[in-house]
Design a protein around this motif. Sequence first.
Motif, short mmCIF file in Angstrom:
data_model
loop_
_atom_site.label_atom_id
_atom_site.label_comp_id
_atom_site.label_asym_id
_atom_site.label_seq_id
_atom_site.Cartn_x
_atom_site.Cartn_y
_atom_site.Cartn_z
N ALA A 136 0.94 -1.26 0.01
CA ALA A 136 -0.19 0.05 0.13
C ALA A 136 0.95 1.28 -0.18
O ALA A 136 1.92 1.33 0.81
CB ALA A 136 -1.03 -0.05 1.19
N ASN A 137 0.63 2.25 -0.92
CA ASN A 137 1.20 3.36 -0.86
C ASN A 137 -0.09 4.47 -0.69
O ASN A 137 -0.76 4.57 -1.46
CB ASN A 137 1.70 3.60 -2.22
N TRP A 138 0.23 5.38 0.30
CA TRP A 138 -0.92 6.08 1.11
C TRP A 138 -0.66 7.59 0.59
O TRP A 138 0.61 7.99 0.87
CB TRP A 138 -0.87 6.00 2.47
N SER A 139 -1.61 8.40 0.44
CA SER A 139 -1.37 9.91 0.53
C SER A 139 -2.73 10.46 1.12
O SER A 139 -3.92 9.72 0.78
CB SER A 139 -1.19 10.43 -0.86
N ALA A 140 -2.87 11.77 1.51
CA ALA A 140 -4.09 12.02 2.12
C ALA A 140 -3.93 13.62 2.42
O ALA A 140 -3.05 14.24 2.51
CB ALA A 140 -4.31 11.53 3.47
N GLU A 141 -5.36 14.21 2.30
CA GLU A 141 -5.50 15.73 2.41
C GLU A 141 -6.63 15.98 2.91
O GLU A 141 -7.66 15.22 3.05
CB GLU A 141 -5.07 16.35 1.03
N ARG A 142 -6.59 16.82 3.98
CA ARG A 142 -8.00 17.48 4.48
C ARG A 142 -8.49 18.73 4.00
O ARG A 142 -7.66 19.54 3.66
CB ARG A 142 -7.84 17.69 5.98
N THR A 143 -9.84 18.85 3.57
CA THR A 143 -10.49 20.14 3.47
C THR A 143 -11.35 20.86 4.56
O THR A 143 -12.30 19.77 4.76
CB THR A 143 -11.02 19.93 2.16
N THR A 144 -11.22 22.00 4.95
CA THR A 144 -11.83 22.38 6.00
C THR A 144 -12.78 23.39 5.35
O THR A 144 -12.16 24.37 4.63
CB THR A 144 -11.29 23.03 7.14
N THR A 145 -14.01 23.44 5.46
CA THR A 145 -15.07 24.40 4.75
C THR A 145 -15.55 25.09 5.75
O THR A 145 -16.36 24.58 6.81
CB THR A 145 -16.04 23.92 3.78
#
Length: 551
Positions: free
Chosen positions: A399-408
């Motif tokens: 597994a190769n992971w990447s993540a991002e969060r968006t706050t509205t």
Amino acid sequence: MIATLVIGLREGLEATLIVGIIAAFLKRNRIPMWPMWLGVGTAVALSIAVGVVLDLVEQALPQAQQEGMEAIIGSVAVVFVTTMIVWMRKHAKNMRAELEAEATAAASRGTAWALAGMAFLAVLKEGFETSVFLLATFQASSNTGLAALGALIGVLGAVVIGFLLYTGGVRLNLAKFFTGTGVFLVFVAAGLVMTALRTAHEAGWILIGQQRTVDLSWLAPNGSVRGALITGILGIQPDPRVVEVLGWFCYLVPVLALALWPRAWRPSPTALPRVRAGLAAGFAVAAIVLALAVHAPDGAAPQTVSLGTGSGSGTATVSTAGTGATVRTTGSGASTVAFGSSARRTATHDGVSADRWRTTSKVSTASRPATVTVDQLVTLFGRIPVGISPDNQPGPYTANWSAERTTTLWTVGSGILDAKQEQTTVVTLSGGGLGTSRTYTLDETRWSVPSRTAQATAAAVQSHATSVSELRLWNTWLPIALAIAALWQVFAILRSRRQAAAAAGASTADAVPADAPADSDAPQTPSPTTAADDASSSQSNPPRSSPYVVR
């Protein structure tokens, strides 16, 4: 029909009285009358043309512009009827003497054409007023045909009464006539104020004060005689709004008092400035009290709200500083997110215009496993991802992971309307029997304001905005109107003082001629010749009686 009949009768009688007085003057001085009649006919034709043109222009406009033009015509009609009442209140008693003085001055300047011009202007003024007033009344009437018939009957009746007054066939107490009709027209004009305010709202010009006050449908039901009398004549709608009722009272009370105030109760010239000063002070104080005491409630959007879903309950608190904003959350999803000015946009959310703040940031995936099994994928996605067969590709997978969060964040003023934080996780799987790598995306909401809370806040914000708009009538526009009334009273005081000073100066100049001898204190005795001439003149020219008597 009754309203237009009274309008036609009163306005027509004013015009016929003026024409009759001028005609009597011309006859007495043996001046030809046909120029006067030419001027009267031209004025009548122009007056009719004004009404027709205004009506045609209105009919050619789109609906919103028609409503706006009706509001303008109604406002002009109210101004006309008010000035007419004030003028007749002031000049009715001496109207004949004033007109004959003007006629004498006009005759001294030339031929009968000068008097023709005088008659033309007088009738044109009355005709313009009548055209605009009748047109506004037609627009407010439910039956235009009956309204036109009433106006025609009123004008014809005025002509007949004017002719009888001219020939001496009838005597009329004009003071009582004009007072009675003036009171009736004050109520008609107050109704036109309500109608003009409603059409201005329908044209999109007046948006404040539209709350309903009372239900008068029981008093003026549609299609009934009472409804025709109350709505068609007095202009009172079955569902009057706040601004309409306020306009009705603000017009009716002072103008009705002006029309009915007894002459004996009028303040003396020396006391009038004090009365005006008292009125100005009262208006000013009322304006200041309204502006300071009537204020909008606090903003409806809270700064702290409860959270739900995602990683559990908690709270979100917003703070704004300068051009940025910060939201802090508590609970298992505790975080602090700052927004810069570039993250701000204006958007509509849940029917409310709000500031939308949005920022996206990378999230560390160091805690994610380097390999995953089929069971872990089911736990993560809730099912076996599409494209993976446990029988043919049993795993484990790299597994190769990447993540991002968006706050509205949506804010109204300094409060929270809505907020949420979402995380997008991307995993790329390889090995474990997979011929090629597979990429999958997982979207999750870490925390958010519950939808019912956001909707309730939006409703509260809309209600608050409506309250602010409605209160602007009381804390802004009404104080402005009162301040204008106060300034008008001050202006009237200054004008009366200037007039009094000018009159005093003229009186002093007349009392002490510049070439009078210094020892002219002895009483003067009229010469016998002068006294005899005065007596002879008074006997040979006894005062004439006139049918145009105002008592």
